[in-house]
Write a protein that holds these residues in place. Structure first.
Motif, mmCIF file in Angstrom:
data_model
loop_
_atom_site.group_PDB
_atom_site.id
_atom_site.type_symbol
_atom_site.label_atom_id
_atom_site.label_comp_id
_atom_site.label_asym_id
_atom_site.label_seq_id
_atom_site.Cartn_x
_atom_site.Cartn_y
_atom_site.Cartn_z
ATOM 1 N N ASN A 140 -4.567 -7.295 11.333
ATOM 2 C CA ASN A 140 -3.990 -6.281 10.914
ATOM 3 C C ASN A 140 -4.156 -5.034 12.047
ATOM 4 O OD1 ASN A 140 -3.816 -7.373 8.409
ATOM 5 N ND2 ASN A 140 -5.659 -6.277 7.489
ATOM 6 N N SER A 143 0.845 -1.271 -0.008
ATOM 7 C CA SER A 143 -0.067 0.077 -0.035
ATOM 8 C C SER A 143 0.865 1.251 0.154
ATOM 9 C CB SER A 143 -0.864 -0.086 1.219
ATOM 10 O OG SER A 143 -0.182 -0.270 2.236
ATOM 11 N N ASP A 166 -2.490 -0.651 5.691
ATOM 12 C CA ASP A 166 -3.148 -2.080 5.744
ATOM 13 C C ASP A 166 -2.990 -2.703 7.239
ATOM 14 O OD1 ASP A 166 -4.535 -1.493 3.637
ATOM 15 O OD2 ASP A 166 -3.210 -2.554 2.507
#
Length: 317
Positions: A248, A14, A22
């Motif tokens: 996450n 990302s 993320d």
């Protein structure tokens, strides 16, 4: 790292998503501070429990105990800005030839803010060369250009007097310059250079170097060296540890630290957890130069592009 235990993988997936990523970016279990913030309106808690042993050869004292450290981080006003509160509470038993006592209280309390002043990722990663494997895998000098941040904080004298210097002022400033390099997708080097309590007689100049290696999307490890130079206390401390990504937004870690002298000889280790709350975060995409180098709301951009495609289809009919 500080250490930044999953940032290498985060940026591989990302790299165009501003400060927020993320996967959680935690400074634990190292003590260095990363250049990037957690993201606007994102709250993050990083805490752990540690055991400590100190043995001073010249002063002939030793202490054994445990403590809790807590860092609270919040992205405020801008993507690049983060406010931080650092707290450390300790309990130990102190022994010397003339004294035997139990101590407890805050060992350190600091409030501050960090701002990212240069982001080498804001233009996105280099586009892959579809015709040359060699071009895609050649050595890139630009990886030596770090992200750069600055930190300004204030130490507050809430500490137990047993942990503070004699007649230490109730408030004192701390400043820091932060550099962060990404070598490929698995290695991250974070450098902190700080000047602490510089308005007092107990000022110290120091550095922290943290090298993090990502093994896969779950596991990472780090090594760290911290140096402190002051009139009242100087030291060099080595740390090693690892972290595991449960989710996450949730990470656990473990580490051990040792210094290189006996005045005092210090050994401590601990375990910790980092947790992030980002429900209020609104995705912000960093556009490349082809889009004018502007930051736009990703949801609004997607909606606008969808409407444009519908208009084009209807216009063609």
């Amino acid at each position: 790292m500080n250490s930044l235990l999953h940032i290498a993988f985060v940026f591989s997936f990302s790299s165009l998503l501003a400060q927020h990523t993320d996967m959680i970016n935690s400074n634990r279990p190292g003590l260095s501070m990363a250049a990037f913030s957690v993201g606007k309106n994102v709250f993050q808690m990083e805490s752990g429990i540690y055991g400590i042993r100190e043995d001073h050869n010249l002063s002939r004292y030793n202490s054994n105990g445990f403590g809790v450290d807590l860092d609270l981080r919040y992205g405020f006003l801008f993507e690049q800005l983060e406010v931080i509160g650092n707290f450390k509470y300790q309990y130990d038993k102190y022994f010397s030839p003339l004294v035997e006592t139990t101590r407890s209280g805050f060992r350190a309390t600091t409030f501050g803010a960090k701002y990212l002043i240069y982001d080498p990722f804001k233009k996105g990663e280099d586009k892959p060369n579809l015709y040359s494997w060699k071009a895609n895998h050649k050595f890139k000098w630009k990886q030596f250009i770090p992200a750069v941040g600055v930190y300004v904080g204030m130490n507050f004298g809430f500490a137990n007097e047993d942990y503070a210097f004699p007649d230490e002022p109730s408030m004192s400033p701390k400043i820091m310059v932060i550099a962060q390099n990404h070598f490929g997708t698995r290695w991250v080097l974070v450098t902190n250079i700080f000047y602490d309590k510089f308005t007092t007689d107990y000022k110290s100049l120091g550095y922290i170097l943290t090298l993090t290696r990502g093994f896969n999307q779950k596991w990472s490890g780090f090594i760290e060296n911290q140096g402190i130079k002051g009139d009242y206390y100087s030291d060099s401390i080595f740390r090693i540890g690892a972290a595991y990504l449960l989710q996450n937004n949730l990470q656990i870690d473990a580490s051990i630290s040792k210094n290189f002298k006996d005045t005092p000889d210090i050994l401590y280790g601990g375990v910790g957890v980092s947790w992030r709350f980002d429900k209020k975060y609104k995705p912000v995409k960093i556009e490349s130069d082809e889009d004018g180098g502007k930051r736009v709301d990703k949801k609004k951009k997607d909606k606008k592009e969808k409407k444009k495609r519908i208009d084009e289809v209807e216009g063609g009919e």
